[in-house]
Design a protein around this motif. Sequence first.
Motif, PDB file in Angstrom:
ATOM      1  N   LEU A 124       0.827  -1.209   0.000  1.00  0.00           N
ATOM      2  CA  LEU A 124       0.000   0.000   0.000  1.00  0.00           C
ATOM      3  C   LEU A 124       0.861   1.260   0.000  1.00  0.00           C
ATOM      4  N   LEU A 125       1.922   1.254   0.809  1.00  0.00           N
ATOM      5  CA  LEU A 125       2.827   2.404   0.822  1.00  0.00           C
ATOM      6  C   LEU A 125       3.466   2.615  -0.550  1.00  0.00           C
ATOM      7  N   CYS A 126       3.856   1.503  -1.151  1.00  0.00           N
ATOM      8  CA  CYS A 126       4.494   1.583  -2.472  1.00  0.00           C
ATOM      9  C   CYS A 126       3.520   2.128  -3.516  1.00  0.00           C
ATOM     10  N   LEU A 127       2.303   1.601  -3.524  1.00  0.00           N
ATOM     11  CA  LEU A 127       1.303   2.061  -4.485  1.00  0.00           C
ATOM     12  C   LEU A 127       0.970   3.530  -4.278  1.00  0.00           C
ATOM     13  N   ALA A 128       0.858   3.944  -3.010  1.00  0.00           N
ATOM     14  CA  ALA A 128       0.563   5.345  -2.722  1.00  0.00           C
ATOM     15  C   ALA A 128       1.682   6.261  -3.226  1.00  0.00           C
TER      16      ALA A 128
ATOM     17  N   SER B 268      -3.558   4.141  10.583  1.00  0.00           N
ATOM     18  CA  SER B 268      -2.319   3.485  10.159  1.00  0.00           C
ATOM     19  C   SER B 268      -1.654   4.299   9.059  1.00  0.00           C
ATOM     20  N   PRO B 269      -0.322   4.402   9.075  1.00  0.00           N
ATOM     21  CA  PRO B 269       0.391   5.200   8.059  1.00  0.00           C
ATOM     22  C   PRO B 269       0.119   4.753   6.618  1.00  0.00           C
ATOM     23  N   PRO B 270       0.116   3.439   6.302  1.00  0.00           N
ATOM     24  CA  PRO B 270      -0.166   3.067   4.906  1.00  0.00           C
ATOM     25  C   PRO B 270      -1.545   3.526   4.455  1.00  0.00           C
ATOM     26  N   ALA B 271      -2.559   3.310   5.313  1.00  0.00           N
ATOM     27  CA  ALA B 271      -3.912   3.718   4.935  1.00  0.00           C
ATOM     28  C   ALA B 271      -4.005   5.231   4.777  1.00  0.00           C
ATOM     29  N   LYS B 272      -3.328   5.947   5.661  1.00  0.00           N
ATOM     30  CA  LYS B 272      -3.343   7.419   5.565  1.00  0.00           C
ATOM     31  C   LYS B 272      -2.673   7.882   4.267  1.00  0.00           C
ATOM     32  N   ALA B 273      -1.550   7.240   3.918  1.00  0.00           N
ATOM     33  CA  ALA B 273      -0.854   7.610   2.684  1.00  0.00           C
ATOM     34  C   ALA B 273      -1.730   7.355   1.462  1.00  0.00           C
ATOM     35  N   VAL B 274      -2.423   6.206   1.473  1.00  0.00           N
ATOM     36  CA  VAL B 274      -3.310   5.875   0.360  1.00  0.00           C
ATOM     37  C   VAL B 274      -4.460   6.868   0.275  1.00  0.00           C
ATOM     38  N   LEU B 275      -5.075   7.161   1.421  1.00  0.00           N
ATOM     39  CA  LEU B 275      -6.209   8.080   1.429  1.00  0.00           C
ATOM     40  C   LEU B 275      -5.801   9.467   0.938  1.00  0.00           C
ATOM     41  N   ASP B 276      -4.638   9.925   1.379  1.00  0.00           N
ATOM     42  CA  ASP B 276      -4.165  11.245   0.936  1.00  0.00           C
ATOM     43  C   ASP B 276      -4.058  11.299  -0.586  1.00  0.00           C
ATOM     44  N   GLN B 277      -3.534  10.248  -1.172  1.00  0.00           N
ATOM     45  CA  GLN B 277      -3.360  10.251  -2.625  1.00  0.00           C
ATOM     46  C   GLN B 277      -4.689  10.098  -3.360  1.00  0.00           C
ATOM     47  N   LEU B 278      -5.590   9.294  -2.813  1.00  0.00           N
ATOM     48  CA  LEU B 278      -6.910   9.153  -3.446  1.00  0.00           C
ATOM     49  C   LEU B 278      -7.644  10.493  -3.460  1.00  0.00           C
TER      50      LEU B 278
ATOM     51  N   ASP C 121       0.448   5.335 -17.483  1.00  0.00           N
ATOM     52  CA  ASP C 121      -0.016   3.977 -17.203  1.00  0.00           C
ATOM     53  C   ASP C 121       0.394   3.491 -15.828  1.00  0.00           C
ATOM     54  N   LEU C 122       1.574   3.875 -15.368  1.00  0.00           N
ATOM     55  CA  LEU C 122       2.021   3.427 -14.049  1.00  0.00           C
ATOM     56  C   LEU C 122       1.107   3.969 -12.964  1.00  0.00           C
ATOM     57  N   GLN C 123       0.795   5.238 -13.010  1.00  0.00           N
ATOM     58  CA  GLN C 123      -0.113   5.817 -12.022  1.00  0.00           C
ATOM     59  C   GLN C 123      -1.495   5.171 -12.108  1.00  0.00           C
ATOM     60  N   LEU C 124      -1.986   4.964 -13.326  1.00  0.00           N
ATOM     61  CA  LEU C 124      -3.306   4.379 -13.515  1.00  0.00           C
ATOM     62  C   LEU C 124      -3.364   2.948 -12.991  1.00  0.00           C
ATOM     63  N   ASN C 125      -2.338   2.152 -13.285  1.00  0.00           N
ATOM     64  CA  ASN C 125      -2.329   0.763 -12.818  1.00  0.00           C
ATOM     65  C   ASN C 125      -2.285   0.695 -11.295  1.00  0.00           C
ATOM     66  N   CYS C 126      -1.519   1.595 -10.681  1.00  0.00           N
ATOM     67  CA  CYS C 126      -1.467   1.622  -9.211  1.00  0.00           C
ATOM     68  C   CYS C 126      -2.827   2.012  -8.628  1.00  0.00           C
ATOM     69  N   LEU C 127      -3.493   2.970  -9.247  1.00  0.00           N
ATOM     70  CA  LEU C 127      -4.838   3.346  -8.795  1.00  0.00           C
ATOM     71  C   LEU C 127      -5.810   2.174  -8.931  1.00  0.00           C
ATOM     72  N   ASN C 128      -5.729   1.474 -10.040  1.00  0.00           N
ATOM     73  CA  ASN C 128      -6.611   0.331 -10.234  1.00  0.00           C
ATOM     74  C   ASN C 128      -6.333  -0.775  -9.219  1.00  0.00           C
ATOM     75  N   ALA C 129      -5.058  -0.961  -8.865  1.00  0.00           N
ATOM     76  CA  ALA C 129      -4.719  -1.956  -7.840  1.00  0.00           C
ATOM     77  C   ALA C 129      -5.338  -1.569  -6.499  1.00  0.00           C
ATOM     78  N   ILE C 130      -5.198  -0.296  -6.122  1.00  0.00           N
ATOM     79  CA  ILE C 130      -5.817   0.182  -4.879  1.00  0.00           C
ATOM     80  C   ILE C 130      -7.332   0.000  -4.929  1.00  0.00           C
ATOM     81  N   MET C 131      -7.926   0.300  -6.074  1.00  0.00           N
ATOM     82  CA  MET C 131      -9.371   0.153  -6.236  1.00  0.00           C
ATOM     83  C   MET C 131      -9.807  -1.286  -5.993  1.00  0.00           C
ATOM     84  N   GLU C 132      -9.058  -2.257  -6.543  1.00  0.00           N
ATOM     85  CA  GLU C 132      -9.433  -3.660  -6.386  1.00  0.00           C
ATOM     86  C   GLU C 132      -9.210  -4.148  -4.962  1.00  0.00           C
ATOM     87  N   ILE C 133      -8.128  -3.715  -4.340  1.00  0.00           N
ATOM     88  CA  ILE C 133      -7.888  -4.090  -2.937  1.00  0.00           C
ATOM     89  C   ILE C 133      -9.005  -3.545  -2.058  1.00  0.00           C
TER      90      ILE C 133
END
Length: 609
Positions: A396-400, A440-450, A409-421
């Motif tokens: 999750l940290l890596c994807l964020a 949690s830091p990973p969830a916060k990092a993901v949420l910030d980017q979303l 495409d890299l950004q889009l694929n990472c977003l799609n991975a987060i979407m599926e998770i």
Amino acid sequence: MAAAATTTVAEEEKTIQEQLSLLVLLADRVLKAADEAAPAKPECGDIARQVDRLSQMLRSIARIATASTAASLYGRPIRRISSDVSKNLDRALNLIRKCKHSSVLRQVFAITTSADFRKLSNFLESSIGDMKWLLSIYDSDDGTNLALPPIASNDPNLSWVWSYIASIHMGKKLTDRVEAANELASFARDNDRTKKMIIEEGGVAPLLKLLKEGASSDAQIAAANALYNLGTDEEKVQLIVNELGIPIITQVLGDSPMKVQVMVAKLVSRMAELNLNAQEEFARENLIRPLVTLLSMDMILDDPKLQAGKTSIHSLVQINKQLAKAPTNVHHSLHSNLSGSLHLDGSGRGGFHRKERESESPETKLNLKVNCAEALWKLSKGSVSNSRKITETKGLLCLAKMIETEQGDLQLNCLNAIMEIAAVAETCADLRRAAFKTSSPPAKAVLDQLLRVIQVESLPALKIPAIKAVGSVARTFPARETRIIGPLVAQLGHRNPEVATEAAIALGKFVHPENFLHVEHSKAIIEFDGVPSIIRLLRSSDQAQGHGLVLLCYLALHVGNSKALEQARALSILEGAARSIAAQRPELRELFAKAIHHLTLYQAGAHPP
């Protein structure tokens, strides 16, 4: 396909050596019978000469088969051609036996004509041609012969497929094996019939062997590309799985040069997308770990659990567990980064390919990351096990981080991975609590980017997966997390109807009665002036209208006394839409009735319909 008809079950159960031995004995019987019948029928002598040639060829093939191990011999063409030779030898024996009848009455019922012998001679000549072709395949250095044997006269592809597979399986020169694999990859692109032929004739196993050997990057890329072109539907991917391809693919991905890893990552994506069994087999092999490692190459991921001078005994135990599971090259990274970060260099066999990686072009590195991200996306779709492994490997940290720093495409694929998770977490409470807890830091990092993507990015292709991901984990947000609702409400008025629709769906999950904080979230939507946006959405497409009305119903149920609903004439709108919605979607009839009834209790002058 007539030319590629399979041999009988009884023949398949025999070893090739047994099958050839029986044919040699049958040929000897024909020769003996021809010798006895020659005085009465001179044509038998001509047949005997053809059978003798066949007998010699059969002995030559038998010697080759005996000298080879079962694993090193490609036996499909031998079995197929031997089956036809057996039929023609049987024809010869039956015809010659007719010539031996002595009584006049038997001769009347066993008349043989010159036409019978000519027909038989043609059959035997075809078998001789097939055997000559077969010997050329097994005697040549590369196993390739693009001549056309009689058995494949109606289907030339069969002989070419046999020839290429034999070259991959038994070729002595690596260049010949690579060329044959490339030819099979090209053949597999043609049509489904050719793909099926390659698989039925045993092409998958030698391709996997070539991939596993790692003799050269070109060989591995050719093999992976051929497998990629073969695995185009669920059934064909399953055949690759049945050949124990998953462990080989996993090993190669984690321990190969970067250009090979690019092609293997593509293969993983296709297999995971088309076959759920393959998806779960990859989970059992823990393919997620090398994928995250490769995606994180040259990246430093902040980890508050690893603080200098603050590492507890429990933390050290956890680190040691991680070291035990991690690839060799990650051990040094973990030990050397206890000061607060985890550095993953993406290399495989203890840095074996590190120099090659350092010299790779930025384009190749980017291509690898794009394909690894896509593989994570396809592997996580609908899979609890793979999604959990991604969250357990700092995925999750890596994807964020990728969503924050990359584009295209890299950004889009990472977003799609987060979407599926997130979609998996929506249906799995344990994963949702473990991976998307807002503290949690990973969830916060993901949420910030979303949220950043929802608010800043202009492309609908980026906004939509971000909106979907936020909606999927709506139950994890506390009431104080009001920054979530505002951006979603703003998207209700987006000019792209699909973006607006997804925003309505996501907000619907925040205010759904099963969400414990549905009242608080409903109030937040009202505060962010969401009602006018919902009313405007109702004038959009039918799909958007349906989800907008559902969202309006939930607001009516939870905050029916809102002035915003009264000013927007929500009651009249719901009454007007109730009949058509009830006809189109009967499951919503009760929801509309409750919403309308609830609004009548609060809005002055309103009357139940």
